[in-house]
Design a protein around this motif. Structure first.
Motif, short mmCIF file in Angstrom:
data_model
loop_
_atom_site.label_atom_id
_atom_site.label_comp_id
_atom_site.label_asym_id
_atom_site.label_seq_id
_atom_site.Cartn_x
_atom_site.Cartn_y
_atom_site.Cartn_z
N LEU A 88 40.30 23.43 31.37
CA LEU A 88 39.11 22.63 31.09
C LEU A 88 39.56 21.19 30.93
O LEU A 88 40.46 20.91 30.14
N GLU A 89 38.95 20.31 31.70
CA GLU A 89 39.32 18.90 31.66
C GLU A 89 38.20 18.09 31.02
O GLU A 89 37.03 18.47 31.11
N PRO A 90 38.54 16.98 30.36
CA PRO A 90 37.54 16.18 29.63
C PRO A 90 36.35 15.73 30.48
O PRO A 90 35.24 15.60 29.97
N GLU A 91 36.57 15.48 31.76
CA GLU A 91 35.45 15.03 32.61
C GLU A 91 34.52 16.17 32.99
O GLU A 91 33.53 15.96 33.70
N GLY A 92 34.80 17.40 32.50
CA GLY A 92 33.89 18.52 32.72
C GLY A 92 34.31 19.46 33.83
O GLY A 92 33.53 20.30 34.27
N LYS A 93 35.51 19.37 34.29
CA LYS A 93 36.02 20.28 35.33
C LYS A 93 36.51 21.56 34.66
O LYS A 93 37.34 21.53 33.77
N LEU A 94 35.93 22.70 35.07
CA LEU A 94 36.30 24.01 34.52
C LEU A 94 36.82 24.88 35.64
O LEU A 94 36.14 25.07 36.65
N PHE A 95 38.05 25.39 35.46
CA PHE A 95 38.64 26.28 36.46
C PHE A 95 39.05 27.56 35.77
O PHE A 95 39.65 27.55 34.69
N PHE A 96 38.73 28.70 36.40
CA PHE A 96 39.08 30.02 35.90
C PHE A 96 39.59 30.85 37.06
O PHE A 96 39.02 30.82 38.15
N SER A 97 40.66 31.60 36.82
CA SER A 97 41.09 32.59 37.81
C SER A 97 41.71 33.76 37.07
O SER A 97 42.27 33.61 35.99
N ALA A 98 41.58 34.93 37.66
CA ALA A 98 42.15 36.16 37.10
C ALA A 98 42.13 37.22 38.18
O ALA A 98 41.42 37.10 39.19
N THR A 99 42.90 38.28 37.95
CA THR A 99 42.85 39.43 38.83
C THR A 99 42.21 40.58 38.07
O THR A 99 42.25 40.61 36.84
N SER A 100 41.62 41.51 38.81
CA SER A 100 40.96 42.65 38.18
C SER A 100 40.95 43.81 39.16
O SER A 100 40.95 43.61 40.37
N GLY A 101 40.92 45.01 38.59
CA GLY A 101 40.82 46.21 39.41
C GLY A 101 42.18 46.73 39.85
O GLY A 101 43.21 46.06 39.70
N ALA A 102 42.16 47.92 40.40
CA ALA A 102 43.39 48.58 40.84
C ALA A 102 44.07 47.80 41.97
O ALA A 102 45.30 47.79 42.08
#
Length: 182
Positions: free
Chosen positions: A36-50
């Motif tokens: 999360l960056e102060p200018e409002g940039k939100l990045f999310f990543s993850a893996t899920s499942g088999a």
């Protein structure tokens, strides 16, 4: 050559004048990375499942945020962000993108309070379940793994909706017991 593509998990959001609630619905998320960056940039990543499918979300929030006051909680069913707005005001949308929003982005009606109702104490019944936001800071977090608050020892990672549902069912059972006594 085949190149793997990422998918988008369902993202729900709600707000108050000073906070944005963002829930990424992704059961059994692993290798969670967020920024999360102060200018409002939100990045999310993850893996899920088999098959360890990669899921990503990259949002340009409508306005600036206070990274140091913002919090995150990763449970077995979702990732919940409590994002502090830099300026206390209502946003007319979540992202800078005008027009039609992405299909994976939805309003979280369980947490939503209208701007007019905020002053009437409409947020008093907000239930975050067993979320522990103490010490969770989104500012310098690139990867969340072992540092994430573990689930209860009973292994139940409940969502807010499930907690509310159990509470309502318990109240109904109690009411039924009271009716039988009369």
């Amino acid at each position: 050559m085949f190149q793997s593509c990422s998918r988008h998990p369902t993202v729900k959001w709600a707000q108050r004048s000073d906070w944005v609630y963002i829930t990424v619905e992704l059961p059994d998320a692993e290798d969670v990375k967020l920024k999360l960056e102060p200018e409002g940039k939100l990045f999310f990543s993850a893996t899920s499942g088999a098959s360890k499918t990669l899921y990503e979300v990259d949002l340009d929030l409508l306005d600036s945020v206070d990274v140091n006051e913002s919090k995150v909680n990763v449970s077995s069913r979702s990732v919940f962000y409590l994002v502090k707005k830099a300026e206390s005001k209502w946003w007319n949308r979540l992202t800078k993108q005008e027009g039609k929003h992405p299909l994976y982005l939805k309003v979280d009606w369980d947490k939503w309070v209208d701007e007019d109702d905020e002053d009437k104490g409409g947020e008093g019944d907000m239930d975050f379940g067993d979320f522990d936001f103490n010490g969770l800071n989104m500012g310098d977090t690139d990867e969340i793994g072992d540092e994430v608050a573990e689930e209860d020892s009973d292994g139940e990672g409940e969502t807010v909706a499930e907690t509310k549902e159990k509470k309502i069912e318990g109240e109904k059972d109690e009411e039924a017991a009271n009716v039988k006594k009369e």
